[in-house]
Enzyme design. Structure first.
Site, short mmCIF file in Angstrom:
data_model
loop_
_atom_site.label_atom_id
_atom_site.label_comp_id
_atom_site.label_asym_id
_atom_site.label_seq_id
_atom_site.Cartn_x
_atom_site.Cartn_y
_atom_site.Cartn_z
N ASP A 235 0.88 -1.15 0.00
CA ASP A 235 0.00 0.00 0.00
C ASP A 235 0.93 1.22 0.00
O ASP A 235 2.13 1.10 0.24
CB ASP A 235 -0.93 -0.01 1.21
CG ASP A 235 -2.14 0.92 1.00
OD1 ASP A 235 -2.06 1.81 0.14
OD2 ASP A 235 -3.15 0.74 1.69
C1 BGC Z 1 -5.06 3.20 0.20
C2 BGC Z 1 -5.08 2.21 -0.94
C3 BGC Z 1 -4.87 2.94 -2.24
C4 BGC Z 1 -3.57 3.73 -2.17
C5 BGC Z 1 -3.26 4.51 -3.42
C6 BGC Z 1 -3.86 4.13 0.18
O1 BGC Z 1 -4.04 5.18 1.08
O2 BGC Z 1 -5.09 2.49 1.42
O3 BGC Z 1 -6.29 1.51 -0.97
O4 BGC Z 1 -4.86 2.04 -3.30
O5 BGC Z 1 -3.64 4.66 -1.09
O6 BGC Z 1 -4.12 5.59 -3.55
#
Ligand code: BGC
Length: 800
Positions: A235
């Site tokens: 993530d």
């Molecule tokens: C989220 C993810 C997301 C990523 C990119 C993170 O804050 O938890 O689900 O894909 O950001 O935007």
């Protein structure tokens, strides 16, 4: 991923320098991987996800703050899971894949497949269900759809990321059986069925190890046990220790730290702390992805068709919670439509999944377009305080009507990525409006827009309740189709709606910021409510239709001659009403009375069938060994107790219509029933389980909380404020973020809350990601020294 790509990739990786291989292990920029041009390995773009595309053409961020290109906003997973219709999810996936192709996006960051542990989780709107079978089936279908267009998916957030509070730093303390039966099971099903091209690891720790560093969870389980062939990415900012994460099998760090971590990988290999073969394995998986995407060309797609599909998905996911006499609306009856959401729909959630829709259709738009007469009153200000004038106006509209349709739900700023809800109530001004409308004596139809379960104090006093969850950009048309009876409501609840927050199984053990003890173990959702014999507002699997169905003739027999398992359950469903409709047949398995503690029943199969009035259909569903098994943590495998199981067929977890007993041999070795854990054996008698019982189940003591000092790179920005240097640093970062995001306009208030929540629990090391490489490991070291009061040493470290 087909091994042919990996074979080709291995040949290319064999020609790469160590630096080139390491470079493939982190992002080039916020949304792109790196290339190795000289060998023809191209970079590719990854983008949120999950229910539409959030492709940022300009400034990038992972919280949905900056603008993105227009894309179809489908209903969120909280809604789509209620369709119980994998074929529909597959179609939605195909459309998402086509939008990715049109925008040259290689991997869509979704589906999000975490289990709904508590109704409070701020991101429940993005998650499918409290049940892992339903989660896995829905996720698999979406993955198959997207990947049928040669676009990858990233099933997330792996693993045990079930709250937003401190999601980047908390430690989910979960026993092995709950991990296997609840939290891993959905991922397992989807990986085995649909092979997502990638998984996305979560930020949190699981039993003391950050997901990124966790070899058992990144490699042994998915690759070793399930046969996962794809790559694993972090993530955004979820990397703890880059070198350990390579050993763990974590291929891609996103968005990257400007090369700093790539250099650590190279250095570790040169110093003999990391084997080059481990770097090769990651580089091969990344190269294979790039090769697989190389032939994709930008292909335009039909956004009008997707807008219509969004309407169908919303319509077939809606759940009729309560059915009175007002629906479907009869022609000619005078209609009052009350509630701000009828004009300004609440149709998606906040955070990284926030989509810039191609169009937006409210209920009022749909009524206008179809020429249906109605009187509208705003009724309440979604984000404002109680306003008697708005209620008065609503009552005036209601006075002139035969039926009142009230659109209520949670305001935008109440549910989001980044923070959890504090309670399950609706805003007071909305409840007051509902009471006033009910007091008129007119039939009131409540239409609910919410990302998660809420309490409804007036639920027994309205005529009908139609739950839309967050219905996407064409929700207005979907609502009208259902209200007018042009479509039959056919969604079923993918989560229990409890009567009160205090009834929820993890109450008191949710939302902490250090250790989060998953005391309830396998008793999540209906698995708990049934075992504890708790009344609920609406049970898992519940949903009404404008018609009625009868169940008959359940038989269970071996699917093949000569072996006990798998079994096949067969039954007949008949539409006994006057209208055509869909029924969702749910098959649960209840364990033998004696033996290991287990939930009363667990969903093991389901089917959605379309029936004309009077029509009957035979439904056949397979039940394999896993349908009867539990995870025996001591033996490290799936086991069955010997005894009489009951196969149950019904219209919800609390509306079992037919049962059939099945006698099965147990599997060796016989598991010893855990009689010494009274709360787990009988949650109705004592709940929550004590620390001692939980630790006995866990097989280890709950780890001590990390002391505040000395600060480390894993101390959070909230924690370091206890030091002078930390306070100054915090203020600087907060100001910078404000500057960066001022001017992003509209949703600034809710973004302010997201930013505050994010900074409070953010480990210092994550700033490397936000700083785009300026915060090198040396600078970070120095900062930590200064926060610990060693100013000179800190300055020296920084200059290293
Ligand atoms: C989220 C993810 C997301 C990523 C990119 C993170 O804050 O938890 O689900 O894909 O950001 O935007």
């Amino acid at each position: 991923m087909a091994t042919e790509w990996q074979k080709k990739a291995a040949e290319l990786v064999a020609q790469m320098t160590l630096e080139e291989k390491a470079s493939l292990c982190s992002g080039k920029i916020f949304w792109e991987t790196k290339a190795v041009e000289r060998l023809g390995v191209q970079s590719f773009m990854v983008t949120d996800g999950p229910h539409g595309l959030r492709k940022q053409a300009g400034e990038a961020d992972h919280l949905g703050l900056n603008a993105s290109v227009e894309a179809t906003c489908f209903p969120t997973a909280a809604a789509t899971a209620c369709s119980f219709d994998p074929a529909l999810l597959r179609q939605m996936g195909e459309a998402l894949g086509e939008e990715c192709r049109a925008e040259s996006v290689g991997v869509l960051l979704g589906p999000a497949a975490n289990i709904k542990r508590s109704p409070l989780c701020g991101r429940n709107f993005e998650y499918f269900s409290e049940d892992p079978l339903l989660t896995g089936e829905m996720a698999a279908a979406l993955i198959e759809g997207v990947q049928s267009r040669n676009v990858g998916t990233s099933m997330k957030h792996y693993l045990a990321n079930n709250q937003e509070k401190a999601r980047v730093s908390s430690n989910s303390v979960v026993d092995e059986r709950a991990l296997r039966e609840i939290y891993l099971a959905g991922f397992e099903r989807a990986v085995k069925k649909a092979q997502p091209w990638t998984l996305m690891c979560s930020y949190n720790q699981i039993n003391g190890t950050y997901a990124s560093d966790n070899k058992r969870l990144m490699t042994d389980v998915p690759r070793g046990e399930w046969g996962f062939e794809g790559a694993i990415m972090t993530d955004w900012g979820a990397m703890n220790d880059r070198v350990q994460a390579i050993r763990a099998g974590l291929d891609l760090e996103m968005p990257g730290t400007g090369g700093a971590n790539d250099a650590l990988i190279v250095q570790a290999v040169r110093q003999g702390r990391l084997s080059e073969a481990e770097v090769d394995a990651c580089a091969v998986r990344m190269t294979a992805l790039a090769l697989r995407l190389a032939a994709n060309t930008a292909t335009p797609c039909d956004k009008n068709a997707h807008h219509e599909l969004a309407r169908r998905v919303a319509r077939e996911s809606a759940v009729l919670l309560r059915r009175g006499t007002a629906l479907p609306l009869e022609k000619g009856r005078r209609l009052a439509v009350i509630g701000e959401f009828a004009q300004r729909p609440r149709y998606q959630g906040a955070g990284s999944s926030k989509i810039n829709p191609t169009r937006l259709v409210s209920l009022c738009d749909a009524l206008d377009e179809r020429g249906v007469p109605y009187a509208y009153a705003r009724g309440f200000a979604a984000e404002g305080a109680a306003d008697p004038a708005l209620v008065e106006e609503a009552l005036r509209a209601a006075a002139q009507a035969d039926v009142v349709v009230a659109m209520v739900g949670l305001p935008d700023s109440w549910e989001s990525e980044g923070f959890d809800r504090a309670h399950m109530e609706l805003p007071e001004n909305q409840n007051a409006l509902m009471e006033a409308l009910i007091a008129t004596g007119k039939p009131v139809v409540a239409v609910l827009s919410t990302g998660g379960a809420v309490t409804l104090p007036w639920r027994e006093r309205v005529d009908s309740i139609l739950l839309m969850y967050l219905a996407g950009q064409n929700g207005g048309n979907a609502i009208l189709d259902l209200l007018l009876g042009e479509a039959d409501p056919c969604g079923r609840l993918a989560e229990t709606w409890p009567l009160a927050l205090t009834d929820t199984p993890c109450h008191g053990f949710f939302g902490g910021s250090g250790n989060v003890e998953y005391r309830e173990s396998v008793y999540v959702g209906y698995r708990y409510y049934d075992k504890a014999r708790r009344e609920v507002a609406y049970p898992f699997g519940h949903g009404l239709s404008y018609t009625d169905f009868a169940y008959s003739g359940l038989t269970v027999r071996p699917a093949k001659t000569g072996s006990d398992l798998p079994l096949e359950a067969e039954l007949t469903v008949t539409n006994i009403g006057a209208r055509a409709g869909h029924e969702v047949v749910q098959v649960y398995v209840a364990p033998p009375a004696e033996g290991t503690f287990r939930p009363v029943r667990e969903l093991r199969a389901f089917a959605k069938v379309w029936l004309e009035p009077g029509e009957s259909r035979t439904v056949r569903l397979a039940l394999d060994q896993r349908a009867f098994a539990f995870y025996d943590a001591a033996a490290g495998g799936w086991r069955m107790d010997e005894g009489e199981y009951t196969v149950e067929a019904g219209a919800s977890s609390r509306d079992i219509r037919l049962t059939a007993p099945v006698r099965l041999e147990g599997s060796e070795p016989e598991a010893a029933p855990a009689k010494t854990l009274p709360s787990y054996c009988d949650p109705a008698a004592s709940w929550p389980p004590s620390r001692e019982q939980f630790e006995a189940l866990l097989g280890a003591p709950v780890p001590p909380e990390r002391p505040l000092r000395p600060f480390t790179s894993n101390s959070t920005l909230g924690q370091v404020r206890a030091s002078l240097a930390g306070r100054i640093f915090y203020r600087t970062i907060r100001k910078n973020m404000e500057k960066q995001f001022s001017g992003t306009g509209d949703g600034m208030e809710e973004f302010g809350r997201i930013i505050d929540a994010m900074l409070e629990d953010m480990p210092l090391r994550q700033l490397a990601m936000l700083s785009g490489g300026a915060m090198t490991p040396a600078v970070l070291d120095g900062l930590v020294e200064m926060m610990n009061g060693h100013y000179l040493r800190g300055l020296k470290n920084m200059r290293r």
